[in-house]
Write a protein that holds these residues in place. Structure first.
Motif, PDB file in Angstrom:
ATOM      1  N   ALA A  27     -15.086 -57.360 -48.215  1.00  9.43           N
ATOM      2  CA  ALA A  27     -15.374 -57.523 -49.625  1.00  9.43           C
ATOM      3  C   ALA A  27     -15.619 -55.927 -50.230  1.00  9.43           C
ATOM      4  CB  ALA A  27     -16.431 -58.449 -49.907  1.00  9.43           C
ATOM      5  N   LEU A  28     -16.548 -55.412 -49.495  1.00  8.28           N
ATOM      6  CA  LEU A  28     -16.769 -53.835 -50.193  1.00  8.28           C
ATOM      7  C   LEU A  28     -15.442 -53.161 -50.050  1.00  8.28           C
ATOM      8  CD1 LEU A  28     -18.933 -51.913 -50.815  1.00  8.28           C
ATOM      9  CD2 LEU A  28     -19.169 -51.276 -48.595  1.00  8.28           C
ATOM     10  N   TYR A  29     -14.583 -53.275 -48.937  1.00  7.87           N
ATOM     11  CA  TYR A  29     -13.453 -52.404 -48.783  1.00  7.87           C
ATOM     12  C   TYR A  29     -12.597 -52.772 -49.892  1.00  7.87           C
ATOM     13  CZ  TYR A  29      -9.168 -50.360 -46.810  1.00  7.87           C
ATOM     14  OH  TYR A  29      -8.137 -49.755 -46.838  1.00  7.87           O
ATOM     15  N   PHE A  30     -12.425 -54.127 -50.059  1.00  6.33           N
ATOM     16  CA  PHE A  30     -11.419 -54.462 -51.115  1.00  6.33           C
ATOM     17  C   PHE A  30     -11.746 -53.851 -52.404  1.00  6.33           C
ATOM     18  CE2 PHE A  30      -9.638 -57.634 -48.157  1.00  6.33           C
ATOM     19  CZ  PHE A  30      -8.585 -57.030 -48.360  1.00  6.33           C
ATOM     20  N   TYR A  31     -13.160 -53.893 -52.943  1.00  4.60           N
ATOM     21  CA  TYR A  31     -13.887 -53.536 -54.215  1.00  4.60           C
ATOM     22  C   TYR A  31     -13.511 -51.983 -54.037  1.00  4.60           C
ATOM     23  CZ  TYR A  31     -17.303 -52.078 -57.471  1.00  4.60           C
ATOM     24  OH  TYR A  31     -17.738 -51.751 -58.653  1.00  4.60           O
ATOM     25  N   LEU A  32     -14.019 -51.233 -53.198  1.00  4.54           N
ATOM     26  CA  LEU A  32     -13.860 -49.742 -53.387  1.00  4.54           C
ATOM     27  C   LEU A  32     -12.226 -49.503 -53.328  1.00  4.54           C
ATOM     28  CD1 LEU A  32     -16.236 -48.636 -50.505  1.00  4.54           C
ATOM     29  CD2 LEU A  32     -16.638 -48.367 -53.069  1.00  4.54           C
ATOM     30  N   SER A  33     -11.456 -50.195 -52.690  1.00  4.67           N
ATOM     31  CA  SER A  33      -9.955 -49.818 -52.872  1.00  4.67           C
ATOM     32  C   SER A  33      -9.327 -49.843 -54.351  1.00  4.67           C
ATOM     33  CB  SER A  33      -9.171 -50.798 -52.165  1.00  4.67           C
ATOM     34  OG  SER A  33      -9.456 -50.661 -50.725  1.00  4.67           O
ATOM     35  N   SER A 415      -1.494 -22.702 -58.511  1.00  3.67           N
ATOM     36  CA  SER A 415      -1.745 -23.499 -57.301  1.00  3.67           C
ATOM     37  C   SER A 415      -0.980 -24.746 -56.939  1.00  3.67           C
ATOM     38  CB  SER A 415      -3.308 -23.951 -57.249  1.00  3.67           C
ATOM     39  OG  SER A 415      -3.412 -24.744 -58.421  1.00  3.67           O
ATOM     40  N   SER A 416      -0.808 -25.078 -55.864  1.00  2.00           N
ATOM     41  CA  SER A 416      -0.133 -26.347 -55.531  1.00  2.00           C
ATOM     42  C   SER A 416      -0.803 -27.512 -55.928  1.00  2.00           C
ATOM     43  CB  SER A 416       0.425 -26.503 -54.046  1.00  2.00           C
ATOM     44  OG  SER A 416       1.081 -25.171 -53.589  1.00  2.00           O
ATOM     45  N   ALA A 417      -0.014 -28.591 -56.019  1.00  2.00           N
ATOM     46  CA  ALA A 417      -0.742 -29.933 -56.716  1.00  2.00           C
ATOM     47  C   ALA A 417      -1.467 -30.573 -55.398  1.00  2.00           C
ATOM     48  CB  ALA A 417       0.364 -30.934 -57.183  1.00  2.00           C
ATOM     49  N   ILE A 418      -2.882 -30.535 -55.082  1.00  2.00           N
ATOM     50  CA  ILE A 418      -3.472 -31.306 -54.300  1.00  2.00           C
ATOM     51  C   ILE A 418      -4.196 -32.443 -54.658  1.00  2.00           C
ATOM     52  CG2 ILE A 418      -5.286 -30.703 -52.583  1.00  2.00           C
ATOM     53  CD1 ILE A 418      -2.488 -29.224 -51.938  1.00  2.00           C
ATOM     54  N   SER A 419      -4.172 -33.475 -53.787  1.00  2.00           N
ATOM     55  CA  SER A 419      -4.688 -34.539 -54.237  1.00  2.00           C
ATOM     56  C   SER A 419      -6.062 -35.092 -53.471  1.00  2.00           C
ATOM     57  CB  SER A 419      -3.478 -36.056 -53.813  1.00  2.00           C
ATOM     58  OG  SER A 419      -4.217 -37.376 -54.136  1.00  2.00           O
ATOM     59  N   THR A 420      -7.047 -35.337 -54.250  1.00  2.00           N
ATOM     60  CA  THR A 420      -8.296 -35.592 -53.658  1.00  2.00           C
ATOM     61  C   THR A 420      -8.481 -37.046 -54.068  1.00  2.00           C
ATOM     62  OG1 THR A 420      -9.479 -34.652 -55.523  1.00  2.00           O
ATOM     63  CG2 THR A 420      -9.142 -33.374 -53.531  1.00  2.00           C
ATOM     64  N   LYS A 421      -9.380 -37.713 -53.258  1.00  2.00           N
ATOM     65  CA  LYS A 421      -9.723 -39.223 -53.278  1.00  2.00           C
ATOM     66  C   LYS A 421     -11.134 -39.112 -54.337  1.00  2.00           C
ATOM     67  CE  LYS A 421      -7.882 -41.323 -49.507  1.00  2.00           C
ATOM     68  NZ  LYS A 421      -7.784 -41.870 -48.278  1.00  2.00           N
ATOM     69  N   GLY A 422     -11.334 -39.806 -55.271  1.00  2.00           N
ATOM     70  CA  GLY A 422     -12.265 -39.983 -56.216  1.00  2.00           C
ATOM     71  C   GLY A 422     -13.767 -40.588 -55.562  1.00  2.00           C
ATOM     72  N   VAL A 423     -13.131 -41.702 -54.678  1.00  2.00           N
ATOM     73  CA  VAL A 423     -14.214 -42.528 -53.995  1.00  2.00           C
ATOM     74  C   VAL A 423     -14.232 -42.182 -52.432  1.00  2.00           C
ATOM     75  CG1 VAL A 423     -15.163 -44.776 -53.537  1.00  2.00           C
ATOM     76  CG2 VAL A 423     -13.845 -44.356 -56.000  1.00  2.00           C
TER      77      VAL A 423
END
Lengths: 616, 427
Positions: A27-33, A415-423
């Protein structure tokens, strides 16, 4: 009631704890996703001279927020073929200024001096934050596309000032007579050359290796050789499609130019008069101002020179291009306008002379030239047009590269476009596992203790403290469900003197005697297996893996304990033993029935109840 | 069987061989599946090696955009080169290719990982995903080289592309071409003054050779043409020179008029209205001096000078043209004229041969210098998965363990049911 043993509860409910933890983690995984966000940043830098004053190369106000405009975001999304909500993307974009280390130090120094720091930053960070309906890669692509689109837009809007001229129209000869077409070609070549002169000759294309200088010399050479050659040939041979029409064309042109010349001459004369008046009035104004100043503040006027009215204004008023505005500008502007009129008049004079020169060749021509001459000159002009256009193609390539280079000189991606995760899902999952494990344990303890309480209420006989009849029934049912018995003994204990005690001393004494017996049995019989109070003065022992002899030992043990016990009233206990192997009975219910039919064994015979009573 | 653990141990002991066989089969099946699917994805690393790359620029100084790598044209070329134009659609394929920076550094990256994952069911014929990706990337590299490095057109300059020109025009064309080449070589030399080609040539040597052609051979030819009036078509050329004379006279008049105009303005200019201002300024040595603001009178004076200079230059050209006309108009000895024309022809042919030979040397040094400077501009490194990655060993082991757990659980459960039914049957 059972003791409060935490580990017992955890052990009992271990599977439940694991299931709770797993379900919780899922449940936590789906919520965080669903809560996941992707942040992409790109740094851009404005490099033009006015950028530190907050100005674009064209002098307009620099506004990096323009990157969020619908036209840019929409075009960027179209470029990468993504169909999504433009307004959402725009809202997800933020632009913030960033100070370089040098700028930080400069700002600090200025602020320390107590002065105002008013230098506009030239570095900006563009941040795009998208929710979990997009992937990190998509966010990167969107960001890159937006920044690229912005650079193209910015370049076209603020950097590229020169418009490239067009190529020559190959259908020129369908519209004009030969000599007029050649004039047109000459004019177009001059347009292309003017474009090159503006861009500067030194820029060189990486694609072709040509510089503007190369193309400029090629065009100039073409104009001075081949074009001139064809031009003179056409003039000298009087080659024309329609001499009358051609003469009319040039006569009309001469007439138009004469009219324009007269107009310009009138305007020039008017301008001359205005200049004379202006000069006179300004001289008067200066003269009076100088006198007035001398009378007011002679020293000051002497310091500032002979024309204080003008000079005092030099640094005070600026025009839109930040040039100082002072009265000399007006005077020179009038002068320039006057000069401009005459330069136009002289250019018209030259054009009229040229028209007359051309007319001198064609005025005597009475008919169109023969087909062969026309065909030859037509071919030559077409060849010339093709050659000019082939050079123009190169000008176009160099010009395009020049424009792109100019854009890069004015705005640069840092700078190049670098993606980082918010969570950080992994971290939260680890914390979640610990949390759910803890919750599971607490739940198990609560459940276990509640179970104990329920057992005590429902399944414990209140007098003897042993499992009640209901509990005996459940145990029997449980054993029955497990299937056939192996070596199993069923023992039925009876208190033979309970009725007598009840009758003689009352029910309370009888109950106390049962409670005492219960305590003995709890300690002794329980070591062998299950024992419960089956009501009607009977205790039921269900002993798995217990042969007859072992059951007999248990009874002896109980008898000895009772003998040693120091009760006020001791129970007389008899027993019946039913052992599965002896009775060849492997089903619990049958075994219990057979047990009751077995011979009674005296476990303990109370002797001194009267004596005991006497001591009371 | 008292509890699950006991039953599991029992099952493991009793069916160990069968479980082992089952595990091997599962492992092999998983590995085979991964191995079969592995040709459907491929990755390469693109590294941009030219000097401007780390500044986010293309070699020509325009801004670099990695995501422009795979335009439809390039993908289409790649598909065509792989021979899959009948099977793969450009638009769909572009969606299956991803380009990501190789590192998460905050600087501008010069390395990108390009990955292609073929859609399930996409038919690639005999070509693997790796083959198709390589074909597309090579198409991009070709495009890149064509755009930024290969075959500089300036080196393919056709020195004389006009037929039937006047002799003097040939001289002008050669002069222009030599100047263009010289400037090109000079720009290359400015970037690296020490570069020497494999045959020992330097840019400076080539510049000197070209300059020698211009100042000696070409000058000599020009002298013969102008001094001896060598022409292809005498009358036509005289007509052209007369037109030039007329045109230049016209321009001369215009310049003189303009000079006169600004002279008059200067005469009428009221200096009382144009006081100058001295402004503190810095010179090139960063030293203070008082700079005088430029006012109209400065500009007008400059205009007078400029128009006068232009007029004088045109006057010089007019005199030169008049002289040329007189030379050509002078009665000529036919045989001498033919001899001179032949001589000029041969000299021009020799010059052309010399220039062609030099051009060969220029192409060699240019090619070597481009390679040296730009390190091939862009290189591709295939990301080759090792055997364990190709068979997906880790995933296969995990899959096998899961399947074993499922199997053992089922067997343990079945065992309990079986035992119970046997006991019931017993009675």
């Amino acid at each position: 009631m059972k003791d409060f043993q935490i580990l017992r509860y955890i052990k009992k409910w271990k599977y439940l704890i694991i299931v709770i933890m797993l379900l919780g983690l899922v449940a936590l995984y789906f919520y965080l996703s669903r809560q996941q966000t992707y942040n992409v940043t790109m740094d851009i830098q404005y490099l033009n001279d006015g950028a530190s004053k907050g100005l674009t190369p064209t002098g307009e106000k620099l506004d990096p927020e323009e990157i969020r405009s619908a036209i840019i975001v929409n075009s960027a999304l179209e470029n990468i073929g993504l169909d999504c909500n433009v307004d959402y993307i725009r809202n997800s974009l933020t632009v913030q200024s960033i100070l370089t280390e040098d700028e930080e130090e400069r700002k600090k120094a200025v602020l320390e001096k107590g002065e105002e720091y008013n230098i506009t930053p030239t570095n900006y960070r563009v941040l795009l934050t998208l929710d979990s309906s997009y992937s990190g890669e998509t966010a990167q692509n969107i960001m890159t596309a937006i920044v690229n689109q912005y650079m193209i837009w910015y370049g076209n809007q603020y950097v590229i000032s020169m418009t490239k001229p067009g190529a020559l129209d190959e259908a020129l000869l369908d519209k004009f007579d030969y000599i007029v077409a050649l004039d047109q070609i000459s004019e177009e070549i001059d347009n292309i050359l003017n474009y090159i002169y503006t861009c500067g000759e030194s820029f060189r294309s990486s694609q072709t290796g040509f510089s503007f200088y190369d193309l400029q010399t090629q065009l100039e050479l073409l104009r001075d050789t081949r074009l001139e050659d064809i031009y003179v040939k056409t003039l000298k041979s009087g080659i024309t499609q329609d001499p009358d029409l051609l003469c009319d064309y040039y006569n009309s042109d001469i007439a138009d130019n004469n009219l324009l010349r007269e107009k310009l001459l009138r305007e020039a004369e008017e301008m001359k008069k205005l200049l004379d008046v202006y000069e006179q009035r300004m001289m008067e104004a200066q003269s009076s101002s100088s006198t007035s100043d001398k009378s007011d503040d002679t020293e000051n006027a002497e310091d500032e020179g002979s024309s204080p009215i003008i000079l005092n204004k030099v640094y005070e008023i600026y025009d839109s291009n930040e040039n100082p505005v002072y009265s000399q500008n007006s005077y020179e502007k009038l002068m320039d306008t006057y000069a401009e009129y005459y330069s136009k008049i002289y250019a018209i004079d030259k054009a009229i002379t040229r028209d007359k020169y051309i007319l001198s060749y064609f005025s005597g021509v009475s008919a169109a030239s023969d087909a062969n001459s026309q065909e030859d000159i037509h071919e030559e002009i077409l060849g010339l047009v093709n050659r000019v256009n082939s050079i123009y193609e190169q000008v176009n390539i160099v010009g395009t590269e020049y424009n792109q280079s100019e854009i890069a000189n004015n705005i640069r991606v840092k700078s190049s476009a670098i993606s980082t995760k918010g969570v950080n899902i992994e971290l939260y999952m680890l914390l979640g596992a610990i949390l759910f494990l803890g919750l599971g344990c607490v739940g198990a303890i609560v459940l276990g203790r509640a179970g104990d309480l329920m057992d005590y209420v429902l399944y414990t006989d209140k007098i003897t403290g042993l499992p009640s009849r209901l509990s005996c029934d459940e145990k029997i049912e449980q054993i029955a469900k497990a299937g056939a018995l192996t070596t199993f003994s069923c023992v039925c204990l009876s208190v033979t003197n309970l009725g007598d005690i009840n009758a003689r001393y009352g029910r309370e004494v009888g109950n106390q005697m049962l409670a005492d017996l219960g305590q003995i049995l709890e300690v002794t019989a329980k070591q062998y297996g299950f024992i419960g109070y089956n009501n009607s003065n009977q205790f039921l022992c269900l002993l798995d893996h217990c042969p007859y002899e072992k059951a007999k030992d248990m009874l002896d043990f109980i008898g000895n304990e009772l003998a040693l016990a120091n009760f006020h009233f001791k129970p007389s206990v008899s027993a019946k033993i039913g052992e599965s192997d002896r009775l060849a009975c492997y089903q619990i219910n049958n075994l219990i029935s057979y047990t009751f039919k077995q011979e009674e064994i005296i476990v303990y015979k109370a002797k001194n109840n009267d004596k005991s009573r006497g001591t009371m | 069987m008292k509890n699950l653990a006991t039953r599991v141990v029992f099952v493991l002991r009793k069916y160990f061989l069968w479980i082992l066989i089952f595990s091997i089969v599962m492992l092999l099946a998983s590995c085979l599946w991964s191995y079969r699917e592995s040709p459907r994805s491929a990755s390469v690393v693109l590294t941009f090696t030219y000097p401007n790359a780390s500044e986010g620029l293309f070699p020509n100084g325009s801004y670099f955009n990695a995501y422009d790598i795979f335009t439809d044209d390039i993908v289409e070329t790649g598909i065509r080169n792989a021979g899959l134009e009948e099977m793969v659609q450009t638009g769909k394929l572009a969606d299956e290719i991803s380009i990501l920076p190789r590192s998460n550094a905050s600087l501008l990256t010069t390395q990108f990982v390009v990955t292609y994952n073929a859609r399930r069911g996409e038919q690639l014929g005999a070509v693997s995903a790796e083959g198709l990706l390589h074909s597309i990337v090579y198409a991009y590299i070709d495009h890149f080289h064509n755009t930024y490095s290969n075959d500089q057109l300036v080196l393919n300059l056709n020195v004389v592309d006009e037929e039937k020109m006047e002799y003097i025009d040939y001289v002008k064309y050669y002069n222009s071409a030599l100047n263009q080449l010289k400037k090109y070589l000079r720009s290359q030399q400015d970037n690296n003054k020490d570069f020497v080609s494999s045959d020992g040539t330097t840019f400076q040597e080539l510049i000197n050779i070209l300059e020698r052609y211009r100042l000696t051979s070409l000058k000599e030819i020009e002298a013969i043409i102008t001094e001896r009036g060598v022409t292809h078509d005498r009358n036509a050329y005289i007509a052209r020179l007369n037109y030039e004379l007329w045109d230049k006279s016209n321009t001369y008049t215009l310049n003189r008029n303009m000079q006169e105009l600004y002279n008059n303005i200067l005469q009428d200019y009221k200096s009382e209205l144009t006081s100058v201002v001295f402004v503190p300024a810095l010179d090139s040595n960063r030293e203070f001096y008082m700079s005088k603001t430029r006012v109209g009178i400065d500009t007008y004076s400059l205009n007078v000078t400029n128009y006068e200079e232009a007029a004088e230059e045109i006057k010089r050209q007019i005199d030169q043209t008049s002289q040329n006309i007189n030379t050509i108009k002078a009665p000529a000895n036919t045989s001498a004229a033919a001899f001179n024309a032949k001589r000029v022809d041969s000299y021009l042919a020799i010059l052309k041969e010399q220039i062609d030979a030099t051009m060969s040397k220029i192409r060699v040094i240019e090619k070597e210098y481009s390679k040296y400077k730009n390190h091939n501009y862009v290189t591709m490194t295939p990301v080759v998965p090792d055997f364990t990655e190709r068979i997906g060993l880790k995933s296969a082991i995990l899959f096998t363990v899961i399947m074993d757990v499922v199997l053992v659980t089922i067997l343990a459960f079945l065992k309990r049911e079986k035992k119970a039914s046997e006991e019931v049957d017993k009675y």
